[in-house]
Design an enzyme around this catalytic site. Structure first.
Site, short mmCIF file in Angstrom:
data_model
loop_
_atom_site.label_atom_id
_atom_site.label_comp_id
_atom_site.label_asym_id
_atom_site.label_seq_id
_atom_site.Cartn_x
_atom_site.Cartn_y
_atom_site.Cartn_z
N SER A 192 118.83 -32.49 83.69
CA SER A 192 118.55 -33.65 84.13
C SER A 192 118.03 -34.52 83.18
O SER A 192 117.30 -34.06 82.49
CB SER A 192 117.72 -33.54 85.34
OG SER A 192 117.10 -34.78 86.02
N TYR A 251 110.05 -29.76 88.94
CA TYR A 251 111.51 -29.89 88.92
C TYR A 251 111.59 -30.36 87.35
O TYR A 251 112.62 -29.82 86.53
CB TYR A 251 112.06 -31.16 89.80
CG TYR A 251 113.52 -31.43 89.56
CD1 TYR A 251 114.46 -30.54 89.99
CD2 TYR A 251 113.77 -32.61 88.97
CE1 TYR A 251 115.75 -31.04 90.02
CE2 TYR A 251 115.11 -32.88 88.75
CZ TYR A 251 116.05 -31.89 89.23
OH TYR A 251 117.52 -32.16 89.27
#
Length: 250
Positions: free
Chosen positions: A142, A155
């Site tokens: 990401s 995350y």
């Protein structure tokens, strides 16, 4: 960019950015073992494949947080299909709240699904890849690992770990004919964006920061994964490709 007759293990394959990529692989003649834990999304993926008359899809509902059960199930499936040629570690959870509100157990729970489950997938797939002298491992990272995002620390931590594993595995597995790369999506209009209280404002924020002034589509990720899974990328390894419209450049 052929993936015909390849067997692909794909976690989180039935939702978000996974559905279109799964269908794309099936259209190209690959066999896909799709792992997901959402019954509605699994049913939707099956229906879409059936509507197009696509063959080669096997869907398994698994809880990736149960690592021992995951390993047992994947070993059984691997024996049935003759091993996995491609592993795509895509499944992820993404709670959102200030760092001080997370417990250590919540941090660990995110790592277990987003990172540790991927490690199990690679451990199961690696013997077949080594014996064959060919393999593709693709981690879905990401752009948050580069830009840093408030309220998403577990995350972001997990995605940074996947980028690190991409490089370490690439270095270690290259001699076996196995490439390891990562794709780092930017902001895509999926269920993940439901954590934002102002969707319209978030879209404006995204477009202001991207060089390309449109929202990303699942096809953008599907094309990148098709490249890394094929022989077209046989001399590319240890890399993280941002597919983000030119948001985070590095």
């Amino acid at each position: 960019m052929s993936v015909a007759n390849k067997t692909i293990l794909y976690t989180g394959a039935a939702g978000g950015l996974g559905t279109e990529t799964t269908l794309n692989f099936l259209r190209a003649g690959a066999r896909v073992v799709a792992i997901d834990n959402n019954p509605d999304k699994i049913a939707n993926l099956k229906a879409l494949a059936e509507k197009e008359g696509l063959k080669g899809l096997a869907v398994k509902a698994l809880d990736l947080s149960d690592l021992a059960h995951l390993r047992h199930q994947l070993e059984t499936i691997s024996a049935e299909v003759g091993g996995f040629d491609v592993v795509i570690n895509n499944a992820a959870i993404y709670p959102s709240k200030p760092f001080e509100d997370y417990t250590l157990e919540e941090h660990q729970a995110v790592q277990r699904v987003n990172v540790d489950a991927g490690i199990v997938c690679v451990q199961v797939a690696l013997p077949h890849m080594r014996a064959k002298g060919w393999g593709r491992i693709i981690n879905i990272a990401s752009v948050t690992a580069y830009g840093g995002w408030a309220n998403l620390s577990p995350y972001v931590q997990s995605k940074g770990a996947l980028i690190g594993l991409t490089r370490a595995w690439a270095r270690e597995f290259g001699a076996y004919g196995i490439t390891v790369n990562a794709v780092a999506p930017g902001a895509f209009p999926t269920d993940a964006e439901k954590i934002h209280p102002d969707p319209g404002g978030y879209t404006r924020f995204v477009l202001d920061h991207q060089a390309i002034k449109r929202r990303g589509s699942p096809e953008d990720i599907a094309n990148a994964l098709m490249y890394f899974a094929s022989d077209a990328a046989s001399f590319v390894t240890g890399q993280t490709l941002n597919v983000d419209g030119g948001w985070v450049m590095h």
